[in-house]
Design a protein around this motif. Structure first.
Motif, short mmCIF file in Angstrom:
data_model
loop_
_atom_site.label_atom_id
_atom_site.label_comp_id
_atom_site.label_asym_id
_atom_site.label_seq_id
_atom_site.Cartn_x
_atom_site.Cartn_y
_atom_site.Cartn_z
N TYR A 83 -2.97 -2.99 -12.38
CA TYR A 83 -2.54 -3.82 -11.16
C TYR A 83 -1.71 -4.83 -11.81
CZ TYR A 83 -3.25 -6.20 -6.58
OH TYR A 83 -2.96 -6.63 -5.53
N PHE B 274 1.65 -3.56 -11.99
CA PHE B 274 2.30 -3.21 -10.61
C PHE B 274 2.71 -4.48 -10.19
CE2 PHE B 274 1.64 -3.35 -6.01
CZ PHE B 274 2.09 -2.08 -5.70
N MET B 275 1.94 -5.66 -10.28
CA MET B 275 2.30 -7.02 -9.58
C MET B 275 3.56 -7.60 -10.07
SD MET B 275 -1.24 -8.97 -8.35
CE MET B 275 -1.95 -8.61 -10.08
N MET C 154 6.47 -6.09 -8.79
CA MET C 154 6.66 -6.50 -7.49
C MET C 154 7.20 -8.08 -7.39
SD MET C 154 5.72 -4.66 -4.80
CE MET C 154 5.12 -5.66 -3.31
N ILE D 71 5.80 -10.78 -8.93
CA ILE D 71 4.85 -11.75 -8.58
C ILE D 71 4.40 -12.44 -10.05
CG2 ILE D 71 2.28 -11.93 -8.27
CD1 ILE D 71 2.68 -9.77 -6.38
N ILE E 165 -6.42 -6.25 10.87
CA ILE E 165 -5.42 -5.62 10.93
C ILE E 165 -5.76 -4.02 11.81
CG2 ILE E 165 -3.41 -4.03 9.96
CD1 ILE E 165 -5.14 -5.95 7.48
N PHE F 174 -4.11 -0.65 13.15
CA PHE F 174 -3.07 0.40 13.23
C PHE F 174 -3.29 1.62 13.72
CE2 PHE F 174 -4.79 0.74 8.89
CZ PHE F 174 -4.84 1.99 8.82
N LEU G 69 1.84 -9.48 2.61
CA LEU G 69 1.21 -9.62 1.27
C LEU G 69 0.64 -11.19 1.29
CD1 LEU G 69 3.10 -7.52 -1.02
CD2 LEU G 69 1.24 -6.79 0.26
N LEU H 4 7.19 0.73 -1.07
CA LEU H 4 5.94 0.82 -1.77
C LEU H 4 5.07 1.85 -1.03
CD1 LEU H 4 3.84 -2.55 -1.96
CD2 LEU H 4 2.91 -0.49 -1.38
N THR I 17 1.48 4.11 -1.08
CA THR I 17 -0.16 3.84 -1.40
C THR I 17 -0.86 4.75 -0.72
OG1 THR I 17 -1.98 2.11 -0.85
CG2 THR I 17 -0.16 2.16 0.56
N ARG J 193 -5.08 5.99 0.12
CA ARG J 193 -6.55 5.76 0.01
C ARG J 193 -7.41 7.19 0.15
NH1 ARG J 193 -6.20 1.13 4.15
NH2 ARG J 193 -6.26 -0.79 2.81
N TYR K 84 -1.24 2.85 -5.79
CA TYR K 84 -0.01 2.01 -5.42
C TYR K 84 1.17 2.42 -6.30
CZ TYR K 84 -3.64 -1.63 -3.53
OH TYR K 84 -4.51 -2.15 -3.18
#
Ligand code: MYR
Length: 131
Positions: free
Chosen positions: A14, A17-18, A21, A23, A60, A62, A72, A102, A104, A106, A117
């Motif tokens: 992770y 990955f960040m 991105m 970060i 959220i 959707f 984010l 991006l 993703t 689940r 991700y």
């Protein structure tokens, strides 16, 4: 079924990955211990999501296949949608600042919810358990 209260158990790649991105390190360190909890409630093709972390609490809604906006924790804005393929949720979101994609997914495997991700060739996973 995705329904239930899920709490982060562990991350895979992770931080990498960040970093992709964009970060910064301090935020990455904080975000990898964000105590993320996600409550998912599916009704037909509609989902209600409650997200709680060290950073924020938000809800959220959707609908599968319908584009929505999501920010984010660092303020990066995304626009995209989730669809269902078999028993997997697949999300495709574009960053509003640079247009990049991006993706993703689940999936529930055993007693775990696995969220994967991908951004610019870097893959990560966050794995949740019910609480
Ligand atoms: C939800 O279903 O929980 C709301 C929509 C999620 C959109 C995609 C989430 C991507 C999160 C990426 C985390 C990146 C941190 C750098």
């Amino acid at each position: 079924t995705f329904n239930g209260n899920w709490k982060i158990d562990r991350n895979e790649d992770y931080e990498k990955f960040m970093e992709k991105m964009g970060i910064n390190m301090v935020k990455r360190k904080l975000a990898s211990h964000d105590n993320l909890k996600v409550t998912l409630e599916q009704t037909g093709d509609k989902f209600h999501v409650k997200e709680t972390s060290a950073f924020r609490t938000l809800e959220i809604d959707f609908t599968l296949g319908v584009t929505f906006e999501y920010s984010l924790a660092d303020g990066t804005e995304l626009s995209g949608s989730w669809t269902m393929e078999g028993d997997m949720l697949k999300g495709a979101f574009n960053r509003k600042d640079n247009g990049k994609l991006l993706t993703t997914t689940r999936i529930v495997q055993g007693d775990e919810l696995i969220q994967s991700y991908n951004y610019e060739g870097v893959d990560a996973k966050r794995i949740f358990k019910k609480y």
